[in-house]
Design a protein around this motif. Structure first.
Motif, mmCIF file in Angstrom:
data_model
loop_
_atom_site.group_PDB
_atom_site.id
_atom_site.type_symbol
_atom_site.label_atom_id
_atom_site.label_comp_id
_atom_site.label_asym_id
_atom_site.label_seq_id
_atom_site.Cartn_x
_atom_site.Cartn_y
_atom_site.Cartn_z
ATOM 1 N N ALA A 40 96.626 33.151 -52.293
ATOM 2 C CA ALA A 40 96.480 33.110 -50.749
ATOM 3 C C ALA A 40 95.272 33.355 -50.258
ATOM 4 C CB ALA A 40 97.607 33.996 -50.148
ATOM 5 N N LEU A 41 94.564 34.551 -50.403
ATOM 6 C CA LEU A 41 93.405 34.735 -49.909
ATOM 7 C C LEU A 41 92.229 33.856 -50.296
ATOM 8 C CD1 LEU A 41 91.415 36.970 -48.628
ATOM 9 C CD2 LEU A 41 91.236 37.741 -50.915
ATOM 10 N N GLN B 50 92.707 30.658 -50.804
ATOM 11 C CA GLN B 50 92.810 29.347 -50.129
ATOM 12 C C GLN B 50 92.497 29.642 -48.674
ATOM 13 O OE1 GLN B 50 96.930 28.027 -49.538
ATOM 14 N NE2 GLN B 50 96.284 26.238 -50.442
ATOM 15 N N GLU B 51 92.802 30.710 -48.103
ATOM 16 C CA GLU B 51 92.363 31.132 -46.764
ATOM 17 C C GLU B 51 91.040 31.111 -46.407
ATOM 18 O OE1 GLU B 51 92.945 34.612 -43.447
ATOM 19 O OE2 GLU B 51 94.012 34.705 -45.278
ATOM 20 N N ARG B 52 90.344 31.777 -47.421
ATOM 21 C CA ARG B 52 88.719 31.843 -46.918
ATOM 22 C C ARG B 52 88.224 30.370 -47.211
ATOM 23 N NH1 ARG B 52 87.228 37.303 -48.308
ATOM 24 N NH2 ARG B 52 88.711 38.567 -47.193
ATOM 25 N N ARG C 114 89.325 27.378 -46.795
ATOM 26 C CA ARG C 114 89.909 26.422 -45.745
ATOM 27 C C ARG C 114 89.222 26.662 -44.533
ATOM 28 N NH1 ARG C 114 94.545 25.355 -44.540
ATOM 29 N NH2 ARG C 114 94.271 23.105 -44.057
ATOM 30 N N ALA C 115 88.965 27.970 -44.214
ATOM 31 C CA ALA C 115 88.291 28.631 -43.161
ATOM 32 C C ALA C 115 86.877 28.043 -42.898
ATOM 33 C CB ALA C 115 88.350 29.976 -43.014
ATOM 34 N N PRO D 242 97.457 23.125 -46.265
ATOM 35 C CA PRO D 242 97.220 24.011 -47.498
ATOM 36 C C PRO D 242 98.257 23.375 -48.526
ATOM 37 C CG PRO D 242 97.823 25.298 -45.718
ATOM 38 C CD PRO D 242 98.059 24.111 -45.114
#
Length: 217
Positions: free
Chosen positions: A162-163, A165-167, A169-170, A187
């Motif tokens: 999760a971390l 992917q978040e970083r 995609r940001a 996502p």
């Protein structure tokens, strides 16, 4: 025993921009003092005239500066002089098309030190390393010790999905392949991400044989 890493400028910049330097080192039970970077990193990634030219934001630049202060700097002349790299191996690598001086130094140091993993974002250099007879012995010496960006981020996805992917995609401008794998409009789920990485990694393995690192199962 902690693993030693040597990281090229491309991989270093991407990890700094995503804010994933610590997570990447944790995969190998490693700290920045076990990491070697090219001495050129400071000047190329944080140019004095515009330190945000490549880092884009102050947070990434500050993060990278702090990391460079505690990591080991690899200078070609000093590395050869200190016995970290064989001068003949370095010269041979430098003569191969598509292997630049920085990658040549990392490969030469890795070939001379069996406990070092090479982390690189330069796929052209990996393909060149495995397609010229003049460096066949060097490629063989590096068998299983090259961590490409795709291998690294596949491992990171397993570590903290999760971390990571978040970083990624940001900041979709950092790496096109990673942006696609983790999902552009929405996502991607974990299985899709792993399948995406497997496809890219298998393609690279088909061109580089046994060069790439194989994570422990």
């Amino acid at each position: 025993m902690n693993q030693s890493l040597a990281i090229d400028n491309d991989a270093l910049l991407k990890l700094a921009r995503y804010g994933l330097l610590n997570e990447a080192l944790a995969l190998f039970n490693c700290t920045s003092t076990n990491v070697s970077v090219l001495a050129t990193a400071k000047y190329k990634l944080l140019p004095a005239k515009n330190r945000l030219q490549l880092c884009k934001d102050e947070e990434s630049a500050t993060r990278l500066e702090a990391f460079l202060r505690t990591s080991n700097q690899l200078d070609a002349g000093l590395a050869v002089g200190a016995g970290l790299a064989n001068p003949d191996v370095f010269d041979t690598l430098n003569a191969v098309p598509d292997i630049d001086t920085g990658e040549a130094l990392l490969f030469a140091v890795g070939a001379n030190n069996s406990n070092i993993l090479i982390t690189t974002g330069d796929k052209r250099s990996l393909k060149a390393l495995c397609s010229h007879d003049s460096v066949a012995d060097i490629s063989k010496a590096l068998t299983g010790r090259v961590v490409s960006i795709e291998v690294l981020f596949s491992m990171l996805a397993d570590y903290q999905f999760a971390l990571i992917q978040e970083r990624v995609r940001a900041k979709p401008d950092v790496d096109k392949t990673l942006k696609i794998v983790f999902g552009v409009k929405a996502p991607a789920d974990f299985e899709s991400v792993k399948q995406g990485f497997a496809s890219y990694i298998n393609d690279l393995r088909s061109k580089t044989g046994t060069l790439l690192y194989l994570p422990p199962s």
